[in-house]
Motif scaffolding. Structure first.
Motif, PDB file in Angstrom:
ATOM      1  N   ASN A  81      19.325  22.152  58.010  1.00 23.43           N
ATOM      2  CA  ASN A  81      20.591  22.878  58.082  1.00 23.43           C
ATOM      3  C   ASN A  81      21.739  21.964  58.473  1.00 23.43           C
ATOM      4  N   ARG A  82      21.460  20.988  59.325  1.00 24.81           N
ATOM      5  CA  ARG A  82      22.478  20.023  59.748  1.00 24.81           C
ATOM      6  C   ARG A  82      21.877  18.630  59.733  1.00 24.81           C
TER       7      ARG A  82
ATOM      8  N   TRP B 186      18.187  15.397  62.346  1.00 26.08           N
ATOM      9  CA  TRP B 186      18.179  16.583  61.493  1.00 26.08           C
ATOM     10  C   TRP B 186      18.002  17.805  62.372  1.00 26.08           C
TER      11      TRP B 186
END
Length: 178
Positions: free
Chosen positions: A84-85, A91
């Protein structure tokens, strides 16, 4: 009636109102010129309440045993999906029952794996070789009274975290409770 008009003229209320409106509009224009749209969005996001969108999928039950430290980043992406990021060597995954953070070394190998539970009913078995560890979600601090573990408290404006870390086998073990 005439005394009210004389009072407003003597206090110069119209001038004060015009100066106040001009000052507000002028500062808004200066702020926009100095920061631009991206800067204003950043400023607004710092003062707004954060929103977290969770994935509909759950964290894999074997996340601690299925993904080993030292695994290549591409293999981890195949197992967990696209993060997601992403930041430099980091991560982040948002699942419906937890938040997962992974850090990688310079060779893009998994260095740390952290899981923060977001659901009160979720539990995860945590592999600990040197002591009998209850599952995450039922774990209490007295269960971790082990010599080789260290305790650290971290706090920011948006979260507080109790971090227990130590060495288990070949890698570093971290338990995090948010």
């Amino acid at each position: 009636m005439s005394t009210l008009i004389e009072l407003t003229k003597s206090l110069h209320l119209t001038d004060i109102a015009i100066n106040a409106i001009g000052g507000f509009l002028g500062s808004a224009v200066l702020l926009w010129l100095a920061m631009g749209w991206q800067g204003i969005r950043t400023l607004r996001s710092r003062f707004a309440r954060p929103t977290v969108l969770l994935q509909a999928r759950k964290t894999p039950e074997n996340i601690f045993t299925g993904i080993e430290l030292g695994a290549p980043a591409e293999w981890v992406k195949e197992q967990l999906g696209f993060p997601n990021r992403i930041a430099e060597n980091w991560w982040g995954y948002r699942f419906s029952d937890s938040l997962v953070a992974l850090t990688f070394d310079a060779n893009h190998s998994l260095l740390t794996l952290a899981v923060a539970l977001t659901d009160e009913t979720t539990t995860f078995d945590f592999p600990a070789m040197h002591f009998d560890c209850p599952p995450l979600g039922k774990l209490v601090l007295s269960d971790l009274d082990v010599d080789h573990l260290s305790l650290e408290f971290r706090e920011s404006t948006r979260h507080s975290e109790l971090l227990i870390s130590g060495r288990e086998g070949l890698g570093t073990t971290s338990l995090s409770e948010c």
